[in-house]
Design a protein around this motif. Sequence first.
Motif, mmCIF file in Angstrom:
data_model
loop_
_atom_site.group_PDB
_atom_site.id
_atom_site.type_symbol
_atom_site.label_atom_id
_atom_site.label_comp_id
_atom_site.label_asym_id
_atom_site.label_seq_id
_atom_site.Cartn_x
_atom_site.Cartn_y
_atom_site.Cartn_z
ATOM 1 N N LEU A 181 0.812 -1.207 0.000
ATOM 2 C CA LEU A 181 0.000 0.000 0.000
ATOM 3 C C LEU A 181 0.851 1.266 0.000
ATOM 4 C CD1 LEU A 181 -2.750 -1.019 2.595
ATOM 5 C CD2 LEU A 181 -3.016 -0.808 0.119
ATOM 6 N N GLY A 182 0.278 2.335 -0.579
ATOM 7 C CA GLY A 182 0.934 3.630 -0.580
ATOM 8 C C GLY A 182 -0.038 4.690 -1.055
ATOM 9 N N VAL A 183 0.490 5.850 -1.397
ATOM 10 C CA VAL A 183 -0.321 6.960 -1.897
ATOM 11 C C VAL A 183 0.327 7.507 -3.170
ATOM 12 C CG1 VAL A 183 -1.221 9.266 -1.433
ATOM 13 C CG2 VAL A 183 -1.116 7.572 0.403
ATOM 14 N N VAL A 184 -0.469 7.644 -4.212
ATOM 15 C CA VAL A 184 0.016 8.224 -5.471
ATOM 16 C C VAL A 184 -0.320 9.703 -5.483
ATOM 17 C CG1 VAL A 184 -0.395 8.326 -7.953
ATOM 18 C CG2 VAL A 184 -0.014 6.122 -6.856
ATOM 19 N N VAL A 185 0.661 10.526 -5.805
ATOM 20 C CA VAL A 185 0.453 11.976 -5.848
ATOM 21 C C VAL A 185 0.971 12.535 -7.163
ATOM 22 C CG1 VAL A 185 0.566 12.247 -3.354
ATOM 23 C CG2 VAL A 185 2.665 12.412 -4.705
ATOM 24 N N GLY A 186 0.398 13.689 -7.567
ATOM 25 C CA GLY A 186 0.873 14.372 -8.761
ATOM 26 C C GLY A 186 2.093 15.214 -8.457
ATOM 27 N N GLY A 187 2.567 15.916 -9.463
ATOM 28 C CA GLY A 187 3.764 16.753 -9.274
ATOM 29 C C GLY A 187 3.907 17.746 -10.401
#
Length: 280
Positions: free
Chosen positions: A189-195
Amino acid sequence: MDQRQRTIYLVLAVVLGHLILISSQVESSPRTTVLERLTFGAFSQIQKLVFSVNEAVKNSWSEYVNLRSVRSENKALQSMVDELQFKLQKQDSSEQEVNRLEQLLELKKQAVFDTVSARVVASDATSYFRTLTIDRGANDSVMSESAVLAPTGVVGRIVGVPSSSAARVQLLVDRNAAAGARIERTRALGVVVGGDDEKILTMSYVSKFEDVAVGDSVVTSGTDGIYPSGFDIGRVTQVESDSGLYLVIRVKPVVEFTKLENVLVLINDSPVIRQDGAPE
């Protein structure tokens, strides 16, 4: 001019006159004098020259007329080719539109939650905001925080208060966007973020002890309460270990955000079916 020269010229003139007179009287044939024959020969050469010039002019004019005709035919043929190419492009565009709608319909069939299809009508892609505007709003049960999907994967979420017939979508690649995610192969598990880079996502908060490899599929985990579980986000392109407890994972999105034309908006929180057809 002295007297001697004048005398010589006079004699020559008299001699030439006698020759012409004699030629006019001497017959080269029973009915033709030498002068007539010479005159006829001179005029026949002139006639030949005039005839040749006339034929050359006629041929040149004929070639010019033929060339004009060929040019006109070429223009007509080029117009036909242009029209056929336009029709072919229109047909290709129609086929692509049909394919997109078929894919959207297939995604709708796979989901047991309620959705509404929408068309992208505007975009706002800058380094600070990456959003789309769709032609569905409150009248279509679209609400803030509703998830937005494409046949290939996750697009983003509705932000702000939708109007009666339009809403704004924050793309997953927006620098302020995030989604709960997991590595499909290992379930990490994790978190996907933009940039800042609109073509890459970052997956954070994955323990450095987890097994993550380039090429792994990243899907939604459903832990954020917005995106349904199991929908495709992207593929791992790079894995690095920082000085802390977590890996730094780069993910290439499966959705081509700049080419979106049609999307699906989730309008309730019913159970979903994963993209591979298996229930969650």
